[in-house]
Design a protein around this motif. Sequence first.
Motif, short mmCIF file in Angstrom:
data_model
loop_
_atom_site.label_atom_id
_atom_site.label_comp_id
_atom_site.label_asym_id
_atom_site.label_seq_id
_atom_site.Cartn_x
_atom_site.Cartn_y
_atom_site.Cartn_z
N PHE A 126 28.55 4.35 24.81
CA PHE A 126 29.71 4.78 24.03
C PHE A 126 30.99 4.72 24.88
O PHE A 126 32.06 4.41 24.37
N ALA A 127 30.86 5.03 26.17
CA ALA A 127 32.02 5.01 27.05
C ALA A 127 32.63 3.61 27.15
O ALA A 127 33.85 3.47 27.31
N GLN A 128 31.80 2.58 27.05
CA GLN A 128 32.30 1.21 27.08
C GLN A 128 33.24 0.93 25.92
O GLN A 128 34.07 0.02 25.99
N HIS A 129 33.12 1.71 24.86
CA HIS A 129 33.97 1.56 23.68
C HIS A 129 35.03 2.66 23.62
O HIS A 129 35.57 2.94 22.55
N ASN A 130 35.27 3.31 24.78
CA ASN A 130 36.28 4.36 24.90
C ASN A 130 36.00 5.55 24.00
O ASN A 130 36.90 6.16 23.42
N LYS A 131 34.71 5.90 23.88
CA LYS A 131 34.30 7.04 23.08
C LYS A 131 33.46 7.98 23.94
O LYS A 131 32.72 7.54 24.82
N MET A 132 33.58 9.28 23.67
CA MET A 132 32.78 10.28 24.38
C MET A 132 32.22 11.28 23.39
O MET A 132 32.82 11.52 22.33
N PHE A 133 31.08 11.84 23.72
CA PHE A 133 30.46 12.84 22.84
C PHE A 133 31.07 14.22 23.09
O PHE A 133 31.40 14.59 24.21
N SER A 134 31.20 14.98 22.02
CA SER A 134 31.57 16.38 22.13
C SER A 134 30.89 17.14 21.00
O SER A 134 30.25 16.55 20.13
N SER A 135 31.03 18.46 21.06
CA SER A 135 30.29 19.31 20.12
C SER A 135 31.21 20.29 19.42
O SER A 135 32.20 20.74 19.99
N ALA A 136 30.87 20.62 18.18
CA ALA A 136 31.56 21.70 17.46
C ALA A 136 30.62 22.86 17.21
O ALA A 136 30.99 23.82 16.53
N ASN A 137 29.39 22.79 17.73
CA ASN A 137 28.49 23.94 17.65
C ASN A 137 28.94 25.00 18.65
O ASN A 137 29.78 24.76 19.51
N SER A 138 28.34 26.18 18.55
CA SER A 138 28.76 27.27 19.41
C SER A 138 28.32 27.08 20.85
O SER A 138 28.63 27.92 21.70
N ILE A 139 27.63 25.97 21.17
CA ILE A 139 27.41 25.64 22.57
C ILE A 139 28.74 25.24 23.22
O ILE A 139 28.89 25.29 24.43
N ASN A 140 29.75 24.87 22.40
CA ASN A 140 31.06 24.52 22.92
C ASN A 140 31.88 25.79 23.13
O ASN A 140 32.04 26.60 22.22
N TRP A 141 32.44 25.94 24.32
CA TRP A 141 33.22 27.13 24.64
C TRP A 141 34.40 27.29 23.68
O TRP A 141 34.78 28.41 23.32
#
Length: 496
Positions: free
Chosen positions: A217-232
Amino acid sequence: MNYNSTRNAALQVTAAQAIAQGISEEGGLFVPQSFPKADLNDMLGLDYIGRAEYVLSRFLTDFTPEEIKACAGSAYGDGKFDDNTPAPVVSLDKHGENKHILELWHGPTCAFKDMALQILPHLLTRSLKKTADGKTAVILVATSGDTGKAALEGFKDVAGTEMIVFYPENGVSPMQKRQMNTQEGENVCVCAIHGNFDDAQTGVKKIFTDPALKAEFAQHNKMFSSANSINWGRLLPQIVYYFSAYLDLVNAKKIKMGDAINVVVPTGNFGNILASYYAKRMGLPVHKFICASNSNNVLTDFIRTGTYDKKRAFYTTISPSMDILVSSNLERLLYHLCGEDTEKLTGWMNALQSGGAYTVDAATADAVRALFYGGCCDDKETVEVIRNTFEKDGYLCDTHTAVAVGVYEQYLKETGDNTPAVIASTASPYKFPDSVLDAFDCEKPADPFAEAELLAKLSNTKIPAPITALRTKPVRFENTCAAADMADFVRETVRV
C-alpha cells in the motif's frame, strides 16, 4: 506529551504519530507516558466544547490551541447534537436513589460512538499532515454495530481518507445494518463477514501488522489507520464526557465538588470504561468502576478471577455491540496496573493469541479488583430491567444501557454502596426497537420502522430524526466475504 507502546518499552511517538498510525508496529497500543492533572474548578463553568478543549489540550501537545479549538468546535457545534447538548445527564433519583444516566446518543447516529467519531476525522487529518507526507489513510474498522455507522458518518467524503467497515453478518441489529448499508460518501465501503465481531477485529489487526501488505500500500502512497478504540484519537475524546457529567451534577447540586462517584459502563471492547479510568488518573473522583457485560461475560470472569479466557461459547444477544470475547482495550489497563512491564504484558497477549487465555499475576489481579466490579445480565434479565426501569422511573433504556442498570442493581444489592452512580447510556432504544418492545408484552410488527412507531406510541417518547430518515434511504452496500479474505477485499476495494 509523548506515547509509548504497550508492547515495546523503547518506542516513543508524538500524539499525531499515535493517531495517524492507530496501532504500533508490533501490535501494541499507544498509551500516554503520564497523566496530566485536571482542575475541576477550571472546567466547571465551561460548555461541552470548552471542556473538550481543556482535556484534549493536555494530551495533544503537538497540536496548537487553534487546531484543538477548531477540532472541538467542528465536532460538537453546528447542531451536530440534539439541542447542542452532546452529553446530557438525566437523574433518576425521585425514589431517593443516587442514579444518574449519562446519555451519549444524541449525535447523528444515535450511539455513544459519535462522541469520539465526530472529532476523530479532524484529529486524524491534522495528524496525517504533521506526520504522513501527504499519504492517503486507508481506515479499517471492525464493528459490533455502533462504531461502524459512527465512523462512516464521521469520515464520509473527508479528503485524504478511504474507509472500509467490516461487521459480523448476523451480529448486528436490523437498524444498525441498515444504518451502515445506506451510508452516503464516495470514500466509504461496508462489508459483512461470515463470522463474529472477534473474527472481524482479528482480521483488521492482522492487516495492520502485515509488513508485506503495508509495503504494498505504501508504494501507492497509502497507509493503514484505525477508527476503532485501539486508536488513541478515538479513546481520548471519551475522557471528556465523564468530566462533563460530573461537573453537570455539581452544577445541578446533585453532588458537591470533590464528592466521589461510581461509574457504570456497558462494556464490550473496554474502551468506554477505560476512558473513565483515565479520567480518574487525571483527578476525577471515582470510587468504583462497574463493568457490565451481557452473556459474553469474559470481562466479568476476568475481574473476579484474574484469568482471561476467550475459550467459551459465543452468544448472539439483544445487546450486540457488547458481543465480544476479545476486549482489546483491556491491554492498556493491564499495562498501567502491571507497572508498565511490556515484557510481562506481551507474554499475556501472546498467550491469548496462541492459547486463548492468560492469567495475570496476583498483584495485577488485586489492582484490578480494587478498582473494578464485574457483573453480567443475560437477555431475559435485560428485558426485565427495561420493563422495570420504565415502570418505576418512566425512563426508556436501550438493551445496552439496561445491562448497565441491571449490573448496577446487582452491585448495590451486594455492597450497599450508595455512592452517586453515573450510568453510561450508550445508544438510543430506537436502534433496537424489536428487543425493547419485548418489555411491553405486545404483538410486534415485522418491519423495524413499524416497530419504532409502536415503541414511540407505547412509551410516549420520540423517534430520533436520524432513525426516521433511514426508511427512504437506498441500500448501497451488500458485500460479504469470509474473515480469511478480508485483506483481499481491501485490495480490491482500494484498488492498489
